[in-house]
Design an enzyme around this catalytic site. Structure first.
Site, PDB file in Angstrom:
ATOM      1  N   CYS A  40       0.702  -0.998  -0.331  1.00 24.90           N
ATOM      2  CA  CYS A  40      -0.206   0.246  -0.396  1.00 24.90           C
ATOM      3  C   CYS A  40       0.677   1.413   0.591  1.00 24.90           C
ATOM      4  O   CYS A  40       0.811   2.310   0.314  1.00 24.90           O
ATOM      5  CB  CYS A  40      -0.424   0.071   1.427  1.00 24.90           C
ATOM      6  SG  CYS A  40      -2.137  -1.204   0.986  1.00 24.90           S
ATOM      7  N   HIS A  73      -3.614   7.202   2.206  1.00 26.31           N
ATOM      8  CA  HIS A  73      -3.589   5.756   1.812  1.00 26.31           C
ATOM      9  C   HIS A  73      -5.010   5.492   2.359  1.00 26.31           C
ATOM     10  O   HIS A  73      -5.783   5.235   3.460  1.00 26.31           O
ATOM     11  CB  HIS A  73      -2.845   4.633   1.987  1.00 26.31           C
ATOM     12  CG  HIS A  73      -3.095   3.700   1.843  1.00 26.31           C
ATOM     13  ND1 HIS A  73      -4.093   3.363   0.226  1.00 26.31           N
ATOM     14  CD2 HIS A  73      -3.284   2.088   2.469  1.00 26.31           C
ATOM     15  CE1 HIS A  73      -3.696   1.242   0.714  1.00 26.31           C
ATOM     16  NE2 HIS A  73      -3.977   1.148   1.330  1.00 26.31           N
ATOM     17  N   ASN A  98      -9.839  -0.214  -0.206  1.00 25.12           N
ATOM     18  CA  ASN A  98      -8.529  -0.197  -0.122  1.00 25.12           C
ATOM     19  C   ASN A  98      -7.937  -0.541  -1.586  1.00 25.12           C
ATOM     20  O   ASN A  98      -7.968  -2.213  -2.207  1.00 25.12           O
ATOM     21  CB  ASN A  98      -8.024  -1.145   1.007  1.00 25.12           C
ATOM     22  CG  ASN A  98      -6.663  -0.609   0.803  1.00 25.12           C
ATOM     23  OD1 ASN A  98      -6.208  -0.138   0.288  1.00 25.12           O
ATOM     24  ND2 ASN A  98      -5.884  -1.952   2.467  1.00 25.12           N
TER      25      ASN A  98
HETATM   26  N1  ACO Z   1     -18.154  -9.392   8.821  1.00 27.15           N
HETATM   27  C1  ACO Z   1     -17.875  -9.471  10.153  1.00 27.15           C
HETATM   28  N2  ACO Z   1     -17.712  -9.571  11.257  1.00 27.15           N
HETATM   29  C2  ACO Z   1     -16.337  -9.550  11.031  1.00 27.15           C
HETATM   30  C3  ACO Z   1     -15.709  -9.317   9.489  1.00 27.15           C
HETATM   31  C4  ACO Z   1     -16.480  -8.942   8.303  1.00 27.15           C
HETATM   32  N3  ACO Z   1     -16.452  -8.513   7.434  1.00 27.15           N
HETATM   33  N4  ACO Z   1     -14.632  -9.442   9.339  1.00 27.15           N
HETATM   34  C5  ACO Z   1     -13.773  -9.713  10.652  1.00 27.15           C
HETATM   35  N5  ACO Z   1     -15.249  -9.753  11.422  1.00 27.15           N
HETATM   36  C6  ACO Z   1     -15.306 -10.049  12.836  1.00 27.15           C
HETATM   37  C7  ACO Z   1     -14.145 -11.457  13.569  1.00 27.15           C
HETATM   38  O1  ACO Z   1     -13.771 -12.185  13.311  1.00 27.15           O
HETATM   39  C8  ACO Z   1     -13.650 -10.542  15.039  1.00 27.15           C
HETATM   40  O2  ACO Z   1     -15.187 -11.185  16.180  1.00 27.15           O
HETATM   41  P1  ACO Z   1     -14.783 -11.940  17.223  1.00 27.15           P
HETATM   42  O3  ACO Z   1     -14.375 -10.883  17.728  1.00 27.15           O
HETATM   43  O4  ACO Z   1     -15.708 -12.185  17.365  1.00 27.15           O
HETATM   44  O5  ACO Z   1     -13.470 -12.653  16.862  1.00 27.15           O
HETATM   45  C9  ACO Z   1     -14.862  -9.046  15.145  1.00 27.15           C
HETATM   46  O6  ACO Z   1     -15.334  -9.307  13.584  1.00 27.15           O
HETATM   47  C10 ACO Z   1     -13.280  -8.257  15.295  1.00 27.15           C
HETATM   48  O7  ACO Z   1     -12.624  -8.295  14.508  1.00 27.15           O
HETATM   49  P2  ACO Z   1     -11.078  -7.220  14.741  1.00 27.15           P
HETATM   50  O8  ACO Z   1     -10.077  -7.809  12.804  1.00 27.15           O
HETATM   51  O9  ACO Z   1     -11.032  -7.914  15.753  1.00 27.15           O
HETATM   52  O10 ACO Z   1     -12.175  -5.928  13.846  1.00 27.15           O
HETATM   53  P3  ACO Z   1     -11.413  -4.627  13.864  1.00 27.15           P
HETATM   54  O11 ACO Z   1     -12.186  -3.549  14.187  1.00 27.15           O
HETATM   55  O12 ACO Z   1      -9.175  -4.751  13.786  1.00 27.15           O
HETATM   56  O13 ACO Z   1     -11.170  -4.230  11.924  1.00 27.15           O
HETATM   57  C11 ACO Z   1      -9.789  -4.429   9.980  1.00 27.15           C
HETATM   58  C12 ACO Z   1     -10.590  -5.283  11.120  1.00 27.15           C
HETATM   59  C13 ACO Z   1     -11.306  -3.528   9.207  1.00 27.15           C
HETATM   60  C14 ACO Z   1      -8.721  -5.390   9.077  1.00 27.15           C
HETATM   61  C15 ACO Z   1      -8.748  -3.421  10.693  1.00 27.15           C
HETATM   62  O14 ACO Z   1      -8.206  -4.362  11.079  1.00 27.15           O
HETATM   63  C16 ACO Z   1      -8.298  -2.544   9.484  1.00 27.15           C
HETATM   64  O15 ACO Z   1      -8.377  -1.814   9.023  1.00 27.15           O
HETATM   65  N6  ACO Z   1      -7.008  -3.448  10.013  1.00 27.15           N
HETATM   66  C17 ACO Z   1      -5.796  -2.289   8.848  1.00 27.15           C
HETATM   67  C18 ACO Z   1      -6.164  -3.148   7.671  1.00 27.15           C
HETATM   68  C19 ACO Z   1      -4.327  -2.149   6.545  1.00 27.15           C
HETATM   69  O16 ACO Z   1      -4.139  -1.358   7.181  1.00 27.15           O
HETATM   70  N7  ACO Z   1      -3.918  -2.686   6.167  1.00 27.15           N
HETATM   71  C20 ACO Z   1      -2.555  -2.676   5.585  1.00 27.15           C
HETATM   72  C21 ACO Z   1      -2.809  -2.088   3.988  1.00 27.15           C
HETATM   73  S1  ACO Z   1      -3.569  -2.869   3.010  1.00 27.15           S
HETATM   74  C22 ACO Z   1      -2.385  -3.733   1.904  1.00 27.15           C
HETATM   75  O17 ACO Z   1      -0.912  -3.216   2.315  1.00 27.15           O
HETATM   76  C23 ACO Z   1      -2.977  -4.194   1.150  1.00 27.15           C
END
Ligand code: ACO
Length: 326
Positions: free
Chosen positions: A113, A253, A283
């Protein structure tokens, strides 16, 4: 002394729209969860015949058209992607052929990214050194081909698209003022595609185990991204004696609305001074910043002399920023 200046921008988004409601029918998720946790409502998906170089071609043509230039007038093509047409050759070479820019050097950069910021930093260095004077810098992704459509933790986040800029030599005190790039390979496992490289050759087993798709530990990545970006933007402004109040626009980003809001909050600027379009495109990795920049230019959000700050964080881990006087 030379500086580099963005003289033109262009972007391309595939036609097909995939909404959160469409995803509700594919995996166990909800529009509400996706919107609240990420800020995304819909994303674009490339047509079956479209590869990364095709998206890049449309974005590049738009940037060339806006600049009134022909591809032959470029000195170099630098293309950032993690979802290129093929492992070999580079997608930049595919683009060079499609642009009919025969003889111009062309190469790819992989910094996930942060790819566009990395590519911009290389182009800027070439221009400052006097090696080249006009460079096409492209970010293009067809992430949908590397997305596991059965994995709700990643498939709701990603989208396809491309953005391009033309960078030109200037003697004026404007353009790219400062670029910072960083990496920490200790965290490579947070975001990776396990199979298909020399570490793990593609086999029936790797395909069956879905190891040719993007794997992400989202929550850990999220925490490091917030911490790192908050420090990065503050340091970038401080090193250049620019106060946050002087910043016309932050172009981050587009990964997650909450990460972006935390960064803006740390700077003490309102979201009215932040370019946001992840609600429409999700993204798009290396393409997200040039797409957002093109939209900001196209909608008149950037004026001559404005200070603009670009920042990105992604797999590698990698991160970087670019401070620009437009
Ligand atoms: N729908 C419903 N529930 C979901 C989903 C979904 N799509 N995905 C995950 N959950 C659930 C999980 O299973 C978890 O359930 P549990 O509590 O029963 O275990 C709960 O939701 C919370 O999951 P988390 O992963 O802790 O959620 P978080 O608040 O961290 O959000 C997200 C997840 C959106 C992926 C976030 O962590 C994020 O944006 N991370 C950074 C991404 C990023 O910047 N990446 C770098 C760039 S990408 C690149 O380089 C290609």
């Amino acid at each position: 002394m030379y500086r580099s200046r963005i003289i033109s921008t262009g972007s391309y988004l595939p036609e097909r729209v995939l909404t959160n409601f469409d995803l509700e029918k594919m995996v166990e998720t909800s529009d509400e969860w996706i919107r609240e946790r990420t800020g995304i409502r819909e994303r674009r998906i490339a047509a079956p015949e479209e590869a990364a170089s095709d998206l890049a071609l449309s974005a590049s043509k738009a940037a060339l058209r806006r600049a009134g230039l022909r591809a032959k007038e470029l000195d170099l093509i630098i293309l950032a992607t993690v979802s290129g047409d093929m492992p070999l050759p580079s997608t930049a070479c595919m683009l060079q052929k499609k642009l009919k820019a025969k003889g111009i050097p062309a190469f790819d950069i992989n910094a996930a990214c942060s790819g566009f910021i990395y590519a911009l930093s290389v182009a800027d260095a070439y221009i400052r050194s006097g090696t080249y004077s006009r460079i096409l810098v492209v970010g293009t992704e067809v992430l949908s081909r590397f997305t596991d459509w059965q994995d709700r933790t990643t498939c709701v986040l990603l989208g396809d698209g491309a953005g391009a800029v033309i960078l030109e030599r200037t003697r004026q005190k404007r353009g790219i003022l400062d670029i910072k790039i960083h990496a920490d390979g200790n965290y490579w496992e947070l975001l990776h595609v396990p199979a298909g490289g020399s570490r793990l050759q593609t086999s029936e087993e790797t395909v069956r185990e879905r190891q040719h798709f993007i794997k992400m530990k989202g929550n850990e990545t999220f925490k490091i991204a917030v911490r790192t970006l908050e420090r990065l933007v503050v340091d970038t402004l401080k090193d250049n004696n620019i106060r946050a109040e002087e910043l016309a626009l932050l172009i981050p980003h587009q990964a997650n609305h909450r990460i972006i809001a935390a960064t803006a909050n740390r700077l003490g600027i309102g979201l009215d001074r932040v370019m946001l379009n992840l609600d429409r495109y999700g993204n798009t990795s290396a393409a997200s910043i040039p797409i957002a920049l093109d939209e900001a230019v196209g909608t008149g959000r950037i004026k001559d002399g404005d200070y603009i700050l670009l920042e990105a964080f992604g797999g590698g881990l990698t991160w970087g920023s670019a401070l620009i006087k437009w």
